[in-house]
Design an enzyme around this catalytic site. Structure first.
Site, PDB file in Angstrom:
ATOM      1  N   MET A 187      44.662  35.062  -4.473  1.00 43.00           N
ATOM      2  CA  MET A 187      44.142  34.108  -3.503  1.00 43.00           C
ATOM      3  C   MET A 187      42.842  33.471  -3.982  1.00 43.00           C
ATOM      4  SD  MET A 187      45.189  35.379   0.275  1.00 43.00           S
ATOM      5  CE  MET A 187      43.917  36.633   0.462  1.00 43.00           C
TER       6      MET A 187
ATOM      7  N   HIS B  45      37.517  37.507  -9.819  1.00 41.90           N
ATOM      8  CA  HIS B  45      36.514  38.421 -10.364  1.00 41.90           C
ATOM      9  C   HIS B  45      37.152  39.270 -11.455  1.00 41.90           C
ATOM     10  CE1 HIS B  45      38.532  41.379  -7.874  1.00 41.90           C
ATOM     11  NE2 HIS B  45      38.227  40.718  -6.782  1.00 41.90           N
ATOM     12  N   ALA B  46      36.387  40.215 -11.976  1.00 39.96           N
ATOM     13  CA  ALA B  46      36.857  40.985 -13.136  1.00 39.96           C
ATOM     14  C   ALA B  46      38.152  41.734 -12.833  1.00 39.96           C
ATOM     15  CB  ALA B  46      35.774  41.962 -13.572  1.00 39.96           C
TER      16      ALA B  46
ATOM     17  N   HIS C 145      40.705  40.591 -11.053  1.00 38.08           N
ATOM     18  CA  HIS C 145      41.802  39.646 -11.272  1.00 38.08           C
ATOM     19  C   HIS C 145      42.023  39.401 -12.760  1.00 38.08           C
ATOM     20  CE1 HIS C 145      40.146  38.349  -7.255  1.00 38.08           C
ATOM     21  NE2 HIS C 145      41.418  38.489  -6.971  1.00 38.08           N
TER      22      HIS C 145
HETATM   23  N1  LIG Z   1      39.009  45.380  -7.853  1.00 38.68           N
HETATM   24  C1  LIG Z   1      40.283  45.117  -8.181  1.00 38.68           C
HETATM   25  N2  LIG Z   1      40.896  45.827  -9.167  1.00 38.68           N
HETATM   26  C2  LIG Z   1      42.184  45.568  -9.494  1.00 38.68           C
HETATM   27  N3  LIG Z   1      42.943  44.605  -8.897  1.00 38.68           N
HETATM   28  C3  LIG Z   1      42.365  43.897  -7.911  1.00 38.68           C
HETATM   29  C4  LIG Z   1      41.025  44.105  -7.503  1.00 38.68           C
HETATM   30  N4  LIG Z   1      40.738  43.223  -6.497  1.00 38.68           N
HETATM   31  C5  LIG Z   1      41.859  42.507  -6.287  1.00 38.68           C
HETATM   32  N5  LIG Z   1      42.833  42.909  -7.126  1.00 38.68           N
HETATM   33  C6  LIG Z   1      44.201  42.411  -7.166  1.00 38.68           C
HETATM   34  O1  LIG Z   1      44.203  41.032  -7.397  1.00 38.68           O
HETATM   35  C7  LIG Z   1      45.348  40.442  -6.759  1.00 38.68           C
HETATM   36  C8  LIG Z   1      44.883  39.320  -5.891  1.00 38.68           C
HETATM   37  O2  LIG Z   1      44.107  39.849  -4.822  1.00 38.68           O
HETATM   38  P1  LIG Z   1      43.163  38.895  -3.945  1.00 38.68           P
HETATM   39  O3  LIG Z   1      43.245  37.521  -4.464  1.00 38.68           O
HETATM   40  O4  LIG Z   1      43.438  39.143  -2.512  1.00 38.68           O
HETATM   41  O5  LIG Z   1      41.780  39.417  -4.353  1.00 38.68           O
HETATM   42  P2  LIG Z   1      40.887  40.422  -3.562  1.00 38.68           P
HETATM   43  O6  LIG Z   1      39.685  40.659  -4.376  1.00 38.68           O
HETATM   44  O7  LIG Z   1      41.746  41.587  -3.175  1.00 38.68           O
HETATM   45  O8  LIG Z   1      40.502  39.631  -2.297  1.00 38.68           O
HETATM   46  P3  LIG Z   1      40.287  40.223  -0.861  1.00 38.68           P
HETATM   47  O9  LIG Z   1      38.819  40.346  -0.726  1.00 38.68           O
HETATM   48  O10 LIG Z   1      40.928  39.174  -0.050  1.00 38.68           O
HETATM   49  O11 LIG Z   1      40.993  41.543  -0.812  1.00 38.68           O
HETATM   50  C9  LIG Z   1      46.005  41.570  -5.968  1.00 38.68           C
HETATM   51  O12 LIG Z   1      47.084  42.123  -6.693  1.00 38.68           O
HETATM   52  C10 LIG Z   1      44.884  42.571  -5.830  1.00 38.68           C
HETATM   53  O13 LIG Z   1      45.346  43.899  -5.650  1.00 38.68           O
HETATM   54  C1  LIG Z   2      49.403  39.216  -3.346  1.00 40.80           C
HETATM   55  C2  LIG Z   2      48.694  38.063  -2.682  1.00 40.80           C
HETATM   56  C3  LIG Z   2      48.217  37.077  -3.711  1.00 40.80           C
HETATM   57  C4  LIG Z   2      49.663  37.356  -1.762  1.00 40.80           C
HETATM   58  O1  LIG Z   2      48.988  36.315  -1.091  1.00 40.80           O
HETATM   59  C5  LIG Z   2      47.515  38.558  -1.819  1.00 40.80           C
HETATM   60  O2  LIG Z   2      47.953  39.446  -0.835  1.00 40.80           O
HETATM   61  C6  LIG Z   2      46.460  39.182  -2.641  1.00 40.80           C
HETATM   62  O3  LIG Z   2      45.703  38.377  -3.192  1.00 40.80           O
HETATM   63  O4  LIG Z   2      46.402  40.413  -2.755  1.00 40.80           O
HETATM   64  N1  BAL Z   3      44.105  41.448  -1.351  1.00 44.99           N
HETATM   65  C1  BAL Z   3      44.099  41.408   0.067  1.00 44.99           C
HETATM   66  C2  BAL Z   3      44.648  40.171   0.646  1.00 44.99           C
HETATM   67  C3  BAL Z   3      44.327  40.022   2.130  1.00 44.99           C
HETATM   68  O1  BAL Z   3      43.491  40.770   2.658  1.00 44.99           O
HETATM   69  O2  BAL Z   3      44.926  39.136   2.772  1.00 44.99           O
END
Ligand SMILES: Nc1ncnc2c1ncn2[C@@H]1O[C@H](COP(=O)(O)OP(=O)(O)OP(=O)(O)O)[C@@H](O)[C@H]1O
Ligand SMILES: CC(C)(CO)[C@@H](O)C(=O)[O-]
Ligand code: BAL
Length: 280
Positions: free
Chosen positions: A30, A34-35, A37
């Site tokens: 989404m 960050h690191a 992703h």
């Molecule tokens: N710290 C992390 N370590 C490993 N994978 C991560 C981490 N943060 C997010 N991801 C993964 O990145 C993908 C995209 O997640 P997303 O874009 O929702 O980021 P997020 O940092 O989880 O944002 P949010 O704050 O909405 O949870 C998902 O598969 C999520 O599990």
């Molecule tokens: C997997 C995903 C991209 C679906 O919108 C979201 O849930 C997230 O960022 O973890």
């Molecule tokens: N990685 C989480 C996405 C959500 O909170 O919608």
């Protein structure tokens, strides 16, 4: 890096890669990268010839009173980071492209049981939104492998179940959680924290680590340990949503020392909802 904004452009790129015999890796996100992703992209590149990411702030997975509108959108910086990590393409559909007739009449995918527990209980409809958008993205991208973070442990379990149940020919790779030096799991929502809240935030993971040791020492029944850990979260300034010692596969509450376990937690710090987990 190719920036693909339409389904037709995406499908043309996928067709070209297929004609060239490329193994395709996919990292759905989404944005506000960050690191954590970028680690997913790095891992995907180890398992594929080309990697495509998506950025789509999916309205179907946000509740009425959640942060859809304020969710951070940083496309330019995200594209720079993805390019630096060797991502070959980025797909950035709009809600109108993904849900052309609106959410109310959109077909959906739902993973029963797993989607109703923990964050599914706290965020009604959230995982229906997640599984629907990921299923649609899988149909659009048709990757050979897709990477998801263990930071979203329940989400990863749900995606694995959906892939198995619907026979998607996609290898799902779970990537360990990337953390800040003080242990806080990296998350786009960490940017909402005030300086004071950020200083408190590491306590979440620290409390999970302490609970893991208590479980291994069989210090008390699990429900009692959960209550004590929630009290510790409150004392550290959090408002606990849930903290559950769960079975790693079913995610149901664990009771037995012999079960493969994971601690799943969600708690608010001010207005920011943080999640984390720790396998035992
Ligand atoms: N710290 C992390 N370590 C490993 N994978 C991560 C981490 N943060 C997010 N991801 C993964 O990145 C993908 C995209 O997640 P997303 O874009 O929702 O980021 P997020 O940092 O989880 O944002 P949010 O704050 O909405 O949870 C998902 O598969 C999520 O599990
Ligand atoms: C997997 C995903 C991209 C679906 O919108 C979201 O849930 C997230 O960022 O973890
Ligand atoms: N990685 C989480 C996405 C959500 O909170 O919608």
């Amino acid at each position: 890096m190719q920036h693909l904004e339409s389904i037709s452009a995406l499908r043309a790129q996928i067709r070209d890669w297929r004609l060239a015999g490329k193994r395709i890796g996919f990292v759905p996100t989404m944005g506000n990268l960050h690191a954590g992703h970028f680690r997913l992209v790095d891992i995907a590149r180890q398992h594929a010839d080309v990697v495509i990411a998506s950025i789509f702030v999916n309205p179907m997975q946000f509740g009425q009173n959640e942060d859809l509108d304020k969710y951070p959108r940083t496309l330019a910086a995200d594209m720079q980071g993805l390019t630096a990590h060797g991502c070959a393409a980025l797909f950035t559909p709009t809600p109108a492209i993904m849900y052309p007739h609106g959410l109310d009449v959109q077909s959906f995918v739902e993973v029963p049981k797993l989607g109703d527990l923990h964050c599914g209980a706290s965020r009604a409809g959230h995982f229906r939104g997640v599984s629907t958008v990921v299923a649609k993205l899988f149909n659009l991208v048709q990757p050979d492998v897709a990477c998801f973070g263990q930071k979203d442990y329940q989400q990863l379990a749900i995606i694995r179940q959906m892939v198995a149940d619907l026979s998607f020919p996609i290898e799902i790779i779970g990537v360990p959680t990337e953390r800040a030096a003080d242990g806080l799991a990296l998350s786009s929502r960490n940017g909402y924290l005030t300086a004071e809240e950020r200083a408190k935030a590491p306590a979440l993971y620290q409390i999970l680590q302490q609970l893991k040791q208590q479980i291994l020492a069989a210090a008390a029944p699990y429900r009692e340990l959960e209550q004590n850990a929630k009290a510790a979260l409150q004392a550290a300034g959090f408002i606990p949503d849930y903290l559950n010692i769960s079975h790693r596969q079913t995610l149901a509450l664990a009771n037995d020392a012999n079960e493969p376990k994971v601690i799943l937690a969600a708690a608010k710090l001010g207005s920011t909802r943080l999640i984390d987990n720790l396998e035992v």
